[in-house]
Write an enzyme that holds these catalytic residues in place. Structure first.
Site, mmCIF file in Angstrom:
data_model
loop_
_atom_site.group_PDB
_atom_site.id
_atom_site.type_symbol
_atom_site.label_atom_id
_atom_site.label_comp_id
_atom_site.label_asym_id
_atom_site.label_seq_id
_atom_site.Cartn_x
_atom_site.Cartn_y
_atom_site.Cartn_z
ATOM 1 N N TYR A 119 0.817 -1.210 0.000
ATOM 2 C CA TYR A 119 0.000 0.000 0.000
ATOM 3 C C TYR A 119 0.855 1.267 0.000
ATOM 4 C CZ TYR A 119 -4.677 -1.908 0.930
ATOM 5 O OH TYR A 119 -5.884 -2.527 0.835
ATOM 6 N N ASP A 165 -12.677 -8.856 4.055
ATOM 7 C CA ASP A 165 -13.903 -8.855 3.238
ATOM 8 C C ASP A 165 -14.469 -10.268 3.150
ATOM 9 O OD1 ASP A 165 -13.599 -6.119 2.619
ATOM 10 O OD2 ASP A 165 -14.280 -6.441 0.555
ATOM 11 N N LYS A 187 2.913 -15.195 2.934
ATOM 12 C CA LYS A 187 3.169 -15.933 1.689
ATOM 13 C C LYS A 187 4.678 -16.181 1.623
ATOM 14 C CE LYS A 187 1.815 -17.669 -2.293
ATOM 15 N NZ LYS A 187 0.958 -18.876 -2.412
ATOM 16 N N ASP A 204 -3.121 -18.148 0.717
ATOM 17 C CA ASP A 204 -4.071 -18.875 -0.138
ATOM 18 C C ASP A 204 -4.783 -19.960 0.664
ATOM 19 O OD1 ASP A 204 -1.583 -20.155 0.041
ATOM 20 O OD2 ASP A 204 -1.621 -20.927 -2.010
ATOM 21 N N ASP A 231 -6.676 -6.929 4.075
ATOM 22 C CA ASP A 231 -7.762 -6.272 3.343
ATOM 23 C C ASP A 231 -8.656 -7.330 2.697
ATOM 24 O OD1 ASP A 231 -9.204 -4.150 2.065
ATOM 25 O OD2 ASP A 231 -8.080 -4.560 0.224
HETATM 26 C C1 IPM Z 1 -10.527 -1.103 3.715
HETATM 27 C C2 IPM Z 1 -10.701 -0.486 2.359
HETATM 28 C C3 IPM Z 1 -9.497 0.415 2.060
HETATM 29 C C4 IPM Z 1 -8.274 -0.465 2.065
HETATM 30 C C5 IPM Z 1 -9.612 1.233 0.761
HETATM 31 C C6 IPM Z 1 -10.840 2.106 0.748
HETATM 32 C C7 IPM Z 1 -8.390 2.058 0.503
HETATM 33 O O1 IPM Z 1 -10.867 -1.473 1.399
HETATM 34 O O2 IPM Z 1 -10.430 -0.357 4.708
HETATM 35 O O3 IPM Z 1 -10.524 -2.330 3.807
HETATM 36 O O4 IPM Z 1 -7.922 -1.069 1.036
HETATM 37 O O5 IPM Z 1 -7.631 -0.554 3.108
HETATM 38 MG MG MG Z 2 -11.071 -3.427 2.171
#
Ligand code: IPM
Ligand code: MG
Length: 348
Positions: A136, A246, A186, A218, A242
């Site tokens: 990042y 999700d 990884k 993975d 990240d």
């Molecule tokens: C998160 C989001 C952010 C990230 C984006 C909006 C930059 O996806 O907080 O998970 O990738 O960290």
């Molecule tokens: Mg995110």
């Protein structure tokens, strides 16, 4: 106690408004709020996604309640002007490196999970994601190969101090929970991950009471779906965290349910739902505000040291769900404000 409210883009203003109603209902003495512009909304108003006044407010505040950033209108802007730079800039400027993303199934929602109910109901995990380093924040750019092909690059790196401090966060979180830490990397391919693994092992010497394991990312993605109940605390880097967070949200039932805290060394924190700005449903009242309401609860717990009030918020969300409150993402028909109403009713 000063709370900075940064609603941001898309559904951000709608969900932050509901979290604010819940906070107001708690009538916490001495708490005050100031609102700031972030993301595409800030770019459109003043030409920058993280204006200096916003950054200054963030630094002054005890905690930040953040909605979401991201706006398709801004997709073709230069990267440093894109909405996402607001959250990345806040994480960097305030040293917010320890991103805590709990995922736990509310019993009432076990049927909303993408997983079989008996698999989903075992989920009670915490992802500790590093948010100040990794690919990042490495050097990035566009260049030409010698053959003249366009080439994008983003350098992944971690230094040992960055790994050490997030490893400590992971071990301490595990110690306060069920005593299991899984470090995700990884290391079979990446040097960054090899250092990560070496340093996590070094730090583990300070935590003989925590059971440490290592998993390639993975495999971790696969195990999160196959048997998520095996995880207690997962510690991982910025990019893997990240993605896995999700994924964990859908295992729990909906990305509209997952809260997060991002802390620095002085427990100043930024609190936000893990979901994005959802421009496709913005302004329609379809967003689920519960992730933001729960983020406000985490704020009371971690930055304001008000655990009883945090418990009240969590209990009210659980009660609202038990009483049948369901937004669209949870298969129901309640709009954003009605979900807020349900939490308020459960609070009283
Ligand atoms: C998160 C989001 C952010 C990230 C984006 C909006 C930059 O996806 O907080 O998970 O990738 O960290
Ligand atoms: Mg995110």
């Amino acid at each position: 106690m000063l709370i900075a409210l940064f609603p941001g883009d898309g559904i951000g203003p709608e969900i932050v408004a509901q979290a604010k109603r819940v906070l107001d209902a708690l009538a916490i003495p001495g708490i005050r709020y100031e609102e700031g512009l972030v993301g595409g909304a800030a770019y459109k108003a003043v030409g920058h996604p993280l204006p200096p006044e916003t950054l200054e407010l963030a630094k002054r505040a005890d905690a930040i309640l953040f909605g979401a950033v991201g706006d398709p209108d801004c997709d073709s802007l230069e990267r440093h002007l894109r909405p996402e730079q607001a959250i990345l800039g806040l994480r960097k400027e305030l040293g917010l490196f320890s991103n805590l993303r709990p995922a736990k199934v509310f019993p009432e929602l076990a049927d909303a999970s993408a997983l079989k109910q008996e698999v989903a109901s075992a989920i009670d995990l915490l992802i500790v994601r590093e948010t100040n380093g990794d690919v990042y924040f490495g050097e990035k750019g566009m260049r030409r190969t010698p053959e003249g092909l366009r080439e994008g690059y983003d350098i992944m790196s971690y230094n040992e101090e960055q790994v050490r401090r997030i490893a400590h966060q992971g071990f301490q979180a595990a110690r306060a929970r069920r005593g299991k830490l899984c470090s995700v990397d990884k290391a079979n391919v990446l040097e960054t991950s090899q250092l990560w693994r070496d340093v996590v092992i070094e730090v583990s010497a300070d935590y003989p009471d925590v059971a440490l394991s290592h998993m390639y990312v993975d495999n971790a993605a696969m195990q999160l779906v196959r048997n998520p109940g095996q995880f207690d605390v997962i510690v991982t880097g910025n990019l893997f965290g990240d993605i896995l967070s999700d994924q964990a949200s859908m295992c729990v039932g909906s990305i509209g349910m997952l809260a997060s805290a991002t802390l620095n060394d002085s427990n100043q924190g930024l609190y936000e739902p893990i979901h994005g700005s959802a421009p496709d449903i913005a302004g329609q009242g379809k967003a689920n505000p519960l992730a933001t309401v729960l983020s406000a609860g985490m704020m009371l717990r971690y930055s304001l040291n008000l655990p009883e009030q945090a418990d009240r918020i969590e209990a009210a969300v659980a009660k609202a769900l038990a009483d049948g409150a369901r937004s669209f993402d949870l298969g129901g028909t309640m709009n954003t404000v009605e979900m807020g109403d349900a939490v308020l009713a459960a609070l009283n």
